[in-house]
Design an enzyme around this catalytic site. Structure first.
Site, mmCIF file in Angstrom:
data_model
loop_
_atom_site.group_PDB
_atom_site.id
_atom_site.type_symbol
_atom_site.label_atom_id
_atom_site.label_comp_id
_atom_site.label_asym_id
_atom_site.label_seq_id
_atom_site.Cartn_x
_atom_site.Cartn_y
_atom_site.Cartn_z
ATOM 1 N N ARG A 23 0.860 -1.531 -0.078
ATOM 2 C CA ARG A 23 0.263 0.089 -0.223
ATOM 3 C C ARG A 23 1.180 0.924 -0.031
ATOM 4 N NH1 ARG A 23 -5.806 -0.685 1.561
ATOM 5 N NH2 ARG A 23 -6.898 -2.895 0.621
ATOM 6 N N ARG A 27 -3.256 6.935 1.422
ATOM 7 C CA ARG A 27 -3.579 8.027 1.830
ATOM 8 C C ARG A 27 -3.116 8.218 2.892
ATOM 9 N NH1 ARG A 27 -9.750 4.485 3.400
ATOM 10 N NH2 ARG A 27 -7.460 3.571 3.403
ATOM 11 N N ARG A 36 -6.386 11.282 -6.203
ATOM 12 C CA ARG A 36 -7.907 10.443 -5.864
ATOM 13 C C ARG A 36 -8.796 11.975 -5.563
ATOM 14 N NH1 ARG A 36 -11.295 9.510 -2.127
ATOM 15 N NH2 ARG A 36 -11.467 6.740 -1.754
ATOM 16 N N ASP A 73 -6.780 -2.888 -7.576
ATOM 17 C CA ASP A 73 -7.772 -3.432 -6.590
ATOM 18 C C ASP A 73 -7.531 -4.865 -6.880
ATOM 19 O OD1 ASP A 73 -7.900 -2.615 -3.517
ATOM 20 O OD2 ASP A 73 -9.637 -4.376 -4.723
ATOM 21 N N TYR A 150 -14.608 -12.033 -0.029
ATOM 22 C CA TYR A 150 -15.669 -10.907 -0.578
ATOM 23 C C TYR A 150 -16.517 -10.991 -1.672
ATOM 24 C CZ TYR A 150 -11.439 -8.633 1.844
ATOM 25 O OH TYR A 150 -10.525 -7.316 2.490
HETATM 26 O O1 CP3 Z 1 0.188 -1.501 -2.399
HETATM 27 C C1 CP3 Z 1 0.064 -1.133 -3.084
HETATM 28 O O2 CP3 Z 1 -0.142 0.134 -3.346
HETATM 29 C C2 CP3 Z 1 -0.546 -1.135 -4.691
HETATM 30 C C3 CP3 Z 1 -2.138 -1.155 -4.529
HETATM 31 C C4 CP3 Z 1 -3.147 -1.585 -3.895
HETATM 32 C C5 CP3 Z 1 -4.452 -1.965 -3.298
HETATM 33 N N1 CP3 Z 1 -5.331 -2.486 -2.727
HETATM 34 C C6 CP3 Z 1 -5.054 -0.026 -3.308
HETATM 35 C C7 CP3 Z 1 -6.145 0.396 -2.472
HETATM 36 C C8 CP3 Z 1 -3.320 -3.287 -3.429
HETATM 37 C C9 CP3 Z 1 -1.952 -4.526 -3.981
HETATM 38 C C10 CP3 Z 1 -4.441 -3.962 -3.062
HETATM 39 C C11 CP3 Z 1 -4.644 -5.190 -2.444
HETATM 40 C C12 CP3 Z 1 -6.084 -5.485 -1.914
HETATM 41 N N2 CP3 Z 1 -7.009 -4.970 -1.990
HETATM 42 C C13 CP3 Z 1 -6.554 -6.632 -0.985
HETATM 43 C C14 CP3 Z 1 -4.688 -7.452 -0.916
HETATM 44 C C15 CP3 Z 1 -4.123 -7.146 0.743
HETATM 45 C C16 CP3 Z 1 -4.832 -6.583 1.815
HETATM 46 O O3 CP3 Z 1 -4.416 -4.912 2.236
HETATM 47 O O4 CP3 Z 1 -4.374 -7.176 2.878
HETATM 48 C C17 CP3 Z 1 -7.526 -6.643 -0.178
HETATM 49 C C18 CP3 Z 1 -8.343 -7.343 0.595
HETATM 50 C C19 CP3 Z 1 -8.361 -5.506 -0.618
HETATM 51 C C20 CP3 Z 1 -9.466 -5.749 -1.014
HETATM 52 C C21 CP3 Z 1 -9.728 -3.702 -0.518
HETATM 53 N N3 CP3 Z 1 -9.644 -2.575 -0.907
HETATM 54 C C22 CP3 Z 1 -10.293 -3.236 1.206
HETATM 55 C C23 CP3 Z 1 -10.439 -4.474 2.166
HETATM 56 C C24 CP3 Z 1 -9.794 -1.571 0.641
HETATM 57 C C25 CP3 Z 1 -10.558 -1.037 1.496
HETATM 58 C C26 CP3 Z 1 -9.813 -1.079 2.968
HETATM 59 C C27 CP3 Z 1 -8.628 0.269 2.569
HETATM 60 O O5 CP3 Z 1 -7.996 0.100 3.214
HETATM 61 O O6 CP3 Z 1 -9.778 1.545 2.933
HETATM 62 C C28 CP3 Z 1 -10.055 -1.618 -0.857
HETATM 63 C C29 CP3 Z 1 -9.138 0.366 -0.832
HETATM 64 C C30 CP3 Z 1 -7.793 0.414 -1.357
HETATM 65 N N4 CP3 Z 1 -7.351 -0.637 -2.383
HETATM 66 C C31 CP3 Z 1 -7.249 1.519 -0.693
HETATM 67 C C32 CP3 Z 1 -5.795 1.160 -1.595
HETATM 68 C C33 CP3 Z 1 -5.169 2.364 -1.792
HETATM 69 C C34 CP3 Z 1 -7.732 2.711 -0.091
HETATM 70 C C35 CP3 Z 1 -9.058 3.556 -0.777
HETATM 71 C C36 CP3 Z 1 -9.273 5.009 -0.949
HETATM 72 O O7 CP3 Z 1 -7.583 5.694 -1.858
HETATM 73 O O8 CP3 Z 1 -10.284 5.220 -0.367
#
Ligand code: CP3
Length: 342
Positions: A23, A27, A36, A73, A150
């Site tokens: 990540r 944010r 964003r 994602d 999911y």
């Molecule tokens: O790592 C990186 O920088 C690359 C991009 C990336 C994102 N999600 C961006 C993201 C990667 C590799 C993921 C993987 C992901 N997404 C996983 C597996 C890794 C883990 O964290 O266990 C999972 C389970 C998801 C599903 C997901 N996406 C969730 C549960 C959420 C909400 C939680 C949160 O952090 O808000 C997301 C949203 C998400 N994916 C964000 C980002 C940067 C935040 C969204 C935003 O900008 O509001």
């Protein structure tokens, strides 16, 4: 080969481990929040290649990480298969739920995902032209079990209860869903590689809720299928596997699946990992992401301890899970300086 991340994944023990962070585009960075806002919402950011490439590059410019992970994602794949997907601000993802054979029957086939995912491949293409010469481009997908949790529940769940319930009450539907996600993931990652991804990572965030035989069937075997088919199509492609919270089941996972690198979460000790896991593969990890919030001497001490513990074998420095929005960007710099400077 000059890219340090590729060298570590190929099994080389380096004087300083390459670094990237789960990540890393997120944010906690003001420049991410600005891009964003420009995109409007998270999914528009994922599906606008110029902006997705821009946020992927931001942490590379700011910190000079050795790896850049494609901004996307894991839930874009279920969306490409026909699930509804939206994000509720402050809460997380929501999807249509899949509760039986009708839901499964409504999904698309493994080869019908690419029109929907074309913007992701375009992001990879842009990045492979724009990254610095020493930065490795990492593609990724969710592992079938995590993606299925999911799709079945329609949201993140603390115990993956709905997915466990379906695999017990309707194994035919559950197994067919797992098979579809597995094969679609191969097609998805394969096109990321064709577009320029140099490494792929498979995120099994909820592998920890699978035990014993269920772990073998739903975490290990799908990973083995994905790794072997990808390597057949793309000889020499390095793969990082992350069966998060696997505990004792981390042992032997890299060998059994053919993954080149095992990413470990911060619930396991790096000394144990060095003794038990590193003889089999490169190890990625495993600083507690909380240190990115709290900083100070404990951050420096634990970073040094991890580097020290894993220095006799191939190691990629990373966190044990994603960095959180409340992290202080200065703490990331302290972590990097500590890894690189001692
Ligand atoms: O790592 C990186 O920088 C690359 C991009 C990336 C994102 N999600 C961006 C993201 C990667 C590799 C993921 C993987 C992901 N997404 C996983 C597996 C890794 C883990 O964290 O266990 C999972 C389970 C998801 C599903 C997901 N996406 C969730 C549960 C959420 C909400 C939680 C949160 O952090 O808000 C997301 C949203 C998400 N994916 C964000 C980002 C940067 C935040 C969204 C935003 O900008 O509001």
């Amino acid at each position: 080969m000059t890219k340090t991340l590729l060298r570590a994944l190929a099994g080389e023990t380096l004087p300083t481990p390459p670094i990237w962070m789960m990540r890393q585009a997120g944010r906690y960075l003001p420049e991410y929040r600005a891009t964003r806002a420009k995109a409007g919402d998270f999914l528009s950011l994922c599906y606008t290649p110029d902006l997705a490439a821009e946020v992927t590059l931001q942490p590379i410019r700011r910190y000079g990480f050795d790896g850049a992970i494609l901004f996307a994602d894991i839930l874009l794949l279920p969306q490409a298969l026909g699930a509804d997907l939206w994000f509720v601000t402050g809460e997380g993802p929501r999807l249509s739920t899949l509760t039986g054979p009708e839901g499964l029957g409504a999904l698309k086939g493994k080869d019908d995902i690419h029109d929907h995912l074309a913007p992701v491949y375009e992001t990879v293409r842009i990045l492979s032209g724009e990254l610095p010469a020493d930065t490795t481009l990492i593609g990724f997908a969710g592992a079938p079990w995590t993606v299925a949790t999911y799709m079945i529940a329609g949201r993140g769940t603390p115990d993956q209860g709905p997915a466990h319930a379906l695999r017990q009450s309707d194994p035919a539907t559950f197994d067919a869903l797992m098979a579809l996600i597995t094969e679609a993931t191969i097609e998805y990652l394969s096109l990321q590689v064709q577009a320029g991804a140099e490494v792929v990572k498979i995120f099994d965030s909820w592998a920890g809720s699978l035990k014993d035989e269920a772990f073998t069937t739903y975490a290990l075997k799908p990973a083995r299928r994905i790794v072997s088919e990808l390597k057949r199509r793309h000889p020499g492609l390095p793969v990082i596997a992350f069966p998060r919270q696997a505990g004792d089941a981390y042992v032997g996972f890299a060998k059994a699946t053919g993954a080149d690198c095992l990413a470990i979460d911060n619930s396991v000790s790096p000394d144990w990992a060095a003794r038990t896991l590193q003889p089999d593969s490169c190890i990625q990890g495993n600083l507690d992401p909380r240190h990115m919030v709290t900083g100070g001497q404990p951050l420096i001490d634990e970073t040094r301890q991890i580097v020290q513990a894993l220095k006799a074998g191939p190691h990629v420095f990373n966190l044990g899970h994603g960095i959180t929005p409340d992290a202080d960007p200065d703490n990331v710099q302290v972590m990097i300086d500590t890894v690189r400077g001692g």
